[in-house]
Write a protein that holds these residues in place. Sequence first.
Motif, PDB file in Angstrom:
ATOM      1  N   GLU A  10      31.946 -11.089  -0.993  1.00  0.00           N
ATOM      2  CA  GLU A  10      30.798 -11.105  -0.098  1.00  0.00           C
ATOM      3  C   GLU A  10      30.594 -12.519   0.398  1.00  0.00           C
ATOM      4  O   GLU A  10      30.762 -13.480  -0.320  1.00  0.00           O
ATOM      5  N   PHE A  11      30.254 -12.634   1.648  1.00  0.00           N
ATOM      6  CA  PHE A  11      29.935 -13.937   2.192  1.00  0.00           C
ATOM      7  C   PHE A  11      28.816 -13.765   3.201  1.00  0.00           C
ATOM      8  O   PHE A  11      28.598 -12.686   3.724  1.00  0.00           O
ATOM      9  N   ALA A  12      28.110 -14.831   3.453  1.00  0.00           N
ATOM     10  CA  ALA A  12      26.984 -14.771   4.372  1.00  0.00           C
ATOM     11  C   ALA A  12      27.353 -15.464   5.676  1.00  0.00           C
ATOM     12  O   ALA A  12      27.783 -16.610   5.668  1.00  0.00           O
ATOM     13  N   LEU A  13      27.204 -14.748   6.769  1.00  0.00           N
ATOM     14  CA  LEU A  13      27.392 -15.356   8.076  1.00  0.00           C
ATOM     15  C   LEU A  13      26.115 -16.096   8.445  1.00  0.00           C
ATOM     16  O   LEU A  13      25.014 -15.645   8.151  1.00  0.00           O
TER      17      LEU A  13
ATOM     18  N   ASP B 279      33.641 -17.964   7.000  1.00  0.00           N
ATOM     19  CA  ASP B 279      33.603 -17.001   8.096  1.00  0.00           C
ATOM     20  C   ASP B 279      34.815 -16.080   7.985  1.00  0.00           C
ATOM     21  O   ASP B 279      35.623 -16.190   7.057  1.00  0.00           O
ATOM     22  N   GLU B 280      34.947 -15.184   8.958  1.00  0.00           N
ATOM     23  CA  GLU B 280      36.032 -14.200   8.906  1.00  0.00           C
ATOM     24  C   GLU B 280      37.398 -14.873   8.931  1.00  0.00           C
ATOM     25  O   GLU B 280      38.339 -14.423   8.271  1.00  0.00           O
ATOM     26  N   THR B 281      37.522 -15.959   9.677  1.00  0.00           N
ATOM     27  CA  THR B 281      38.796 -16.672   9.762  1.00  0.00           C
ATOM     28  C   THR B 281      39.172 -17.271   8.413  1.00  0.00           C
ATOM     29  O   THR B 281      40.329 -17.213   7.992  1.00  0.00           O
ATOM     30  N   ASP B 282      38.190 -17.860   7.717  1.00  0.00           N
ATOM     31  CA  ASP B 282      38.455 -18.402   6.381  1.00  0.00           C
ATOM     32  C   ASP B 282      38.957 -17.305   5.454  1.00  0.00           C
ATOM     33  O   ASP B 282      39.905 -17.514   4.675  1.00  0.00           O
ATOM     34  N   LEU B 283      38.332 -16.140   5.496  1.00  0.00           N
ATOM     35  CA  LEU B 283      38.746 -15.038   4.625  1.00  0.00           C
ATOM     36  C   LEU B 283      40.140 -14.537   4.983  1.00  0.00           C
ATOM     37  O   LEU B 283      40.917 -14.180   4.102  1.00  0.00           O
TER      38      LEU B 283
ATOM     39  N   GLU C  49      49.259 -15.714  13.051  1.00  0.00           N
ATOM     40  CA  GLU C  49      48.629 -14.441  12.669  1.00  0.00           C
ATOM     41  C   GLU C  49      47.143 -14.389  13.000  1.00  0.00           C
ATOM     42  O   GLU C  49      46.609 -13.325  13.277  1.00  0.00           O
ATOM     43  N   ILE C  50      46.460 -15.534  12.926  1.00  0.00           N
ATOM     44  CA  ILE C  50      45.006 -15.510  13.126  1.00  0.00           C
ATOM     45  C   ILE C  50      44.563 -16.122  14.445  1.00  0.00           C
ATOM     46  O   ILE C  50      43.375 -16.132  14.752  1.00  0.00           O
TER      47      ILE C  50
ATOM     48  N   PRO D 237      47.361 -27.263  13.078  1.00  0.00           N
ATOM     49  CA  PRO D 237      46.429 -28.275  12.565  1.00  0.00           C
ATOM     50  C   PRO D 237      45.043 -27.707  12.246  1.00  0.00           C
ATOM     51  O   PRO D 237      44.395 -28.153  11.301  1.00  0.00           O
ATOM     52  N   ALA D 238      44.590 -26.712  13.013  1.00  0.00           N
ATOM     53  CA  ALA D 238      43.283 -26.100  12.724  1.00  0.00           C
ATOM     54  C   ALA D 238      43.327 -25.351  11.397  1.00  0.00           C
ATOM     55  O   ALA D 238      42.374 -25.396  10.608  1.00  0.00           O
ATOM     56  N   VAL D 239      44.442 -24.674  11.118  1.00  0.00           N
ATOM     57  CA  VAL D 239      44.603 -23.981   9.838  1.00  0.00           C
ATOM     58  C   VAL D 239      44.637 -25.004   8.708  1.00  0.00           C
ATOM     59  O   VAL D 239      43.978 -24.838   7.674  1.00  0.00           O
TER      60      VAL D 239
END
Length: 196
Positions: A148-151, A5-9, A29-30, A35-37
Amino acid sequence: MRDLDETDLEILSLLGEDARRPYSEIADEIGLSGPAVSDRITRLQDAGVINRFTIDVDHSQLRAGIPVFVQVDVPPSGFDDLRDQIGDEEAVEHVFVTADGDIWFYARAQVQNVRQWLDELIAQAGDVNYTVTLMDDYEWRPSLGGTEFALTCAECGNTVDSEGESARIDGQMYHFCCPSCRDRFEERYNRLEEGA
């Protein structure tokens, strides 16, 4: 693992700039917790998206040499051995394999006679043709540009295309393939929140 997802990118982009960046700084920053990161990075490693953390060394600062880019037309019979041999050569910094089976590599040849060095390097492969280009400048810029990634729809799991919708619910971004999936998701989410 679910699709990126956008957060991973965003995480990948920040790590691409500085792989030693603290998770707490990435989190700030995000808009996630440290821990979530950490969890997301672990999942990216487990999925094979992140293979290793490394450094980008400017070899020109460490040693002299003639920077060359070499294109080698390799016969199929000797391809694997030659690729391994080139990759093992200390002066070679990057090895590329083209779709049509050629090997290209960047090296800092530490010799006076580049042709002699190359002839010795690829002599085992037999009669191969190569082209050498003397490099004037070199800069390595790994990035996620063009990735490119698929949501996937948060409700039904289908791919979200240009007809889809996105919604931020309690600070988290969700993507939906259609308005009805968004409505169903929000109804269920609200029921769960009321029941909690």
